[in-house]
Design an enzyme around this catalytic site. Sequence first.
Site, PDB file in Angstrom:
ATOM      1  N   GLU A  69      42.926  50.632 103.755  1.00 45.13           N
ATOM      2  CA  GLU A  69      43.211  50.057 104.462  1.00 45.13           C
ATOM      3  C   GLU A  69      43.814  48.531 104.030  1.00 45.13           C
ATOM      4  O   GLU A  69      43.912  48.254 102.759  1.00 45.13           O
ATOM      5  CB  GLU A  69      42.378  49.378 105.288  1.00 45.13           C
ATOM      6  CG  GLU A  69      40.816  50.071 106.338  1.00 45.13           C
ATOM      7  CD  GLU A  69      39.887  49.643 106.829  1.00 45.13           C
ATOM      8  OE1 GLU A  69      40.061  49.970 107.936  1.00 45.13           O
ATOM      9  OE2 GLU A  69      39.204  49.166 105.721  1.00 45.13           O
TER      10      GLU A  69
ATOM     11  N   CYS B 259      46.106  41.701 102.134  1.00 42.92           N
ATOM     12  CA  CYS B 259      45.147  41.860 100.967  1.00 42.92           C
ATOM     13  C   CYS B 259      45.714  43.418 101.011  1.00 42.92           C
ATOM     14  O   CYS B 259      45.419  44.365 102.087  1.00 42.92           O
ATOM     15  CB  CYS B 259      44.094  41.706 101.523  1.00 42.92           C
ATOM     16  SG  CYS B 259      43.194  42.070 100.949  1.00 42.92           S
TER      17      CYS B 259
ATOM     18  N   CYS C  12      35.988  53.902  95.400  1.00 41.03           N
ATOM     19  CA  CYS C  12      36.781  52.461  94.124  1.00 41.03           C
ATOM     20  C   CYS C  12      35.078  52.505  93.142  1.00 41.03           C
ATOM     21  O   CYS C  12      33.802  53.605  93.652  1.00 41.03           O
ATOM     22  CB  CYS C  12      36.436  51.630  94.370  1.00 41.03           C
ATOM     23  SG  CYS C  12      35.981  50.114  92.928  1.00 41.03           S
TER      24      CYS C  12
END
Length: 340
Positions: free
Chosen positions: A89, A102, A109
Amino acid sequence: MKNIYGLTIEEMENYFLEHNSKKFHALQLFLWLYEKRVESFDEMTNIKKELLEQISSDYSIERLKIVDVQEDVDVCKYLFELHDGEHIEAVLMRHDYGNSICVSSQVGCNMGCKFCESGRRKKVRNLETYEMVLQILMIEKLLGERISHVVVMGIGEPFDNYDNLIKFFQIINHPKGLAIGARHITVSTCGLVPKILEFSDFPLQINLAVSLHAPNNEIRNKIMPINKVYPIEQVMNALNVYIKKTNRRLTFEYILLNDINDTDECALELAKLVKNMNCYINLIPYNETNNLDFKRTNTVQIMRFYDILKKNNVSVTIRREFGGNISAACGQLRSKKEEL
Ligand code: SAH
């Protein structure tokens, strides 16, 4: 096949030289991609046909797919599908000073911060440079407006994908690329010490933000496992090197988690930790998610925490909140299409 949007202008120049052609074609290619924004090699009419055939046999010019868009006041979240079917995203924020995006740097992660939704899925892979560049390019196209600011604060730990990140900066900062000023670009890290040191020598004046979130090792160990590898003292030492070398002001991000890191004592300890450092602290009211147990600090305590820092001469701001309604706020992005 490699994607053309992942190449810096120097890499393109080398490519042309290797193919017994001229360096200047790199600039032509850059202009087609980033100024004229063509989407196929055929449209690049000032480059010889044979050369275009060569390029298109070596590089793809394919874009990503935007498969979902969610809008809220001043914010918009885009779900991208990558070529291997993975998802990431990116979030667009409209500020009075311009459009800011962003971007994500990894699928999943590995840092494992306890409070962060994005880290609930382990890292599947790093994003390639082109996948970061295309997040900006495609949102600009959909929007029909320029994006002037970039923060690498989406899914992933950018310094765990360092080489691709650096190329991304070189492409978006290049005057004939997206021409986004280095001072309008910010990268955030959870504190990977060797990469902070390496970044101190990177010539572009990109802003560095560090996710601190605790004033001491005891608390930080509990919420950020990376602190066991690079404890606070090491992070602070590396940051002092960074500040000394770059002469730049640093940002610390500090999420306020109810009863965990938000007491008056924590504020005092934090003020002491950053004393005399060229930095400012960005307090982030925690965005609660359905899946995690942490609670947001109440507004009264947020203000107390803020006041204590102020009184101790720390530069501090409270982050303006965006996108909570559409799960587009800090730490809420996911690398999955369906609910986890
Ligand atoms: N991995 C990098 C880049 C991500 S930046 C880093 O850790 O800095 C995303 C920022 O949002 C980080 O400061 C992160 O700690 C913060 N964050 C994560 N979950 C959050 C939440 N639920 N509410 C508010 N901020 C959050």
